[in-house]
Scaffold this active site. Sequence first.
Site: not given
Length: 322
Positions: A141, A193
Amino acid sequence: MLFQPAKTPTELKIKHLNKAQDERRHALLEATQGKAAIKQLKKRMAKKAKKVLKDSSKSKHKDQQVFVLDFDGDIKASGVKHLREEISSIISSANKGDEVVIRLESPGGMVHGYGLAAAQLVRLKDAGLTLTVCVDKVAASGGYMMACVADNIIAAPFAVVGSIGVVSQLPNFHKWLKKHDVDYEMFTAGDYKRTVTMFGENDDEDRAKYQSEIEQTHQLFKHFVTTYRPQLNLDKVATGEHWYGEDALKLKLVDTLQTSDSYILSRMASNQVYALYSQKKPTLAEKLGLTQAAEATLQMATDKLPDLLAQIESKRLDKLLK
């Protein structure tokens, strides 16, 4: 160091690996074969040094140096605070064509942390230095995001490599809060948001938006990997899977199967190799050993506390019974 704030100063230590290797070799020979063997070794080494000097004078890579760094990554890639200092030191003194070897171990973690760590390695390439990454155990990763920057990726046969994917998971306590009559309120400005939340009720629109953000991050990851390793077949390797060294070599995720020890020893045969370590500068109390003494005293007191409490309780009971 240059870029560390005053509250967390660091110090850089440098170890000449060729010299350290010679000292160990001499100690082993003296212990097993005596001083005569050391004299013979010195003669062979002097002869070899003359040959190396002669060859280097003809070579285009005269006086090439190799610098070795270690990066042991956690989920936050917190080791980058030392890595950036070490890289800055190398860039300020190394010559173009010198090599930097990174012994990298990391299962990955936060995108922004490993993005910064990978960007630090790009600085080495931009400075005209050769970058080699060695993976003995795992570079997956975010760890592979760092590794793919290298000119050459070397992995041990059973090292874990790949996992070019993105994952995000979080619990949701909305039902538990509702069951206990606890209201959760959140106020935002801006449609996105907040999308999914741990305490509020998530709907399909929230999940879809969050999933699209995950997909976008994956696309950025894949673009970064192909920028530095265009030979990869992304359809095969960008699935989030990981592979062991031999299979990773077949998929061109790595270039060579070899341990970092073997590679560094091979570089020491014809180059001067230096290992750099940066660490937090010890405080005055740590230098004097006061911190260790205080910890030892506290541990001793903690170990004796149960017996002390038992004695106090015993005396209290004796007074009650009298």
